[in-house]
Design a protein around this motif. Structure first.
Motif, short mmCIF file in Angstrom:
data_model
loop_
_atom_site.label_atom_id
_atom_site.label_comp_id
_atom_site.label_asym_id
_atom_site.label_seq_id
_atom_site.Cartn_x
_atom_site.Cartn_y
_atom_site.Cartn_z
N TRP A 66 -26.07 -8.14 17.56
CA TRP A 66 -26.75 -7.86 16.31
C TRP A 66 -26.72 -9.10 15.42
CZ3 TRP A 66 -23.69 -2.71 15.46
CH2 TRP A 66 -24.10 -1.79 16.42
N ARG A 67 -27.87 -9.48 14.88
CA ARG A 67 -27.97 -10.68 14.06
C ARG A 67 -28.06 -10.39 12.57
NH1 ARG A 67 -25.53 -12.88 17.45
NH2 ARG A 67 -26.52 -13.57 19.36
N ASN A 68 -28.46 -9.20 12.21
CA ASN A 68 -28.61 -8.84 10.79
C ASN A 68 -27.65 -7.73 10.42
OD1 ASN A 68 -30.83 -10.62 10.42
ND2 ASN A 68 -32.14 -9.14 11.44
N PRO A 69 -27.12 -7.78 9.20
CA PRO A 69 -26.24 -6.69 8.74
C PRO A 69 -27.01 -5.37 8.71
CG PRO A 69 -26.26 -8.51 7.17
CD PRO A 69 -27.31 -8.78 8.17
N ARG A 70 -26.30 -4.30 8.96
CA ARG A 70 -26.92 -2.97 8.91
C ARG A 70 -25.82 -1.92 8.78
NH1 ARG A 70 -29.53 -3.35 14.76
NH2 ARG A 70 -29.31 -5.54 14.36
N MET A 71 -26.19 -0.77 8.30
CA MET A 71 -25.28 0.38 8.20
C MET A 71 -25.42 1.17 9.49
SD MET A 71 -23.21 2.11 6.06
CE MET A 71 -23.73 1.66 4.44
N ILE A 72 -24.31 1.29 10.23
CA ILE A 72 -24.32 1.93 11.55
C ILE A 72 -23.56 3.25 11.49
CG2 ILE A 72 -23.69 1.69 13.98
CD1 ILE A 72 -25.78 -0.32 13.10
N PHE A 73 -24.17 4.31 12.01
CA PHE A 73 -23.52 5.60 12.19
C PHE A 73 -22.95 5.57 13.61
CE2 PHE A 73 -24.42 10.51 11.99
CZ PHE A 73 -23.09 10.76 12.23
#
Length: 77
Positions: A66-73
């Motif tokens: 993953w290259r970009n920040p994100r909110m992961i469930f």
């Protein structure tokens, strides 16, 4: 991993483990079980075994790409 989701408070889901063992009455109406059991017996489908506890070691390395920040469930299923 689902790269997008309709869940408004998260950007994506990641499930290195799917399924579970019911432990309480709160599990009686589990959305994940209903969803996955529809595919039990479907050869090659990720839920071919329904909601049986399944470890998915091939998915453990996914976050490293993953290259970009994100909110992961995590473990939504």
């Amino acid at each position: 991993m689902a790269n997008s989701t309709a869940i408004e408070w998260t950007d994506a889901t990641w499930n290195p483990v799917t399924g579970c063992t019911k432990i309480s009455a709160g599990c009686d109406h589990c959305y994940a079980e209903r969803f996955s059991e529809r595919f039990r017996g479907t050869a090659g489908h990720p839920f071919e075994n329904g909601f049986d506890l399944t470890l998915r070691p091939e998915r453990l390395q996914q976050p490293l790409g993953w290259r970009n920040p994100r909110m992961i469930f995590v473990n939504s299923m």
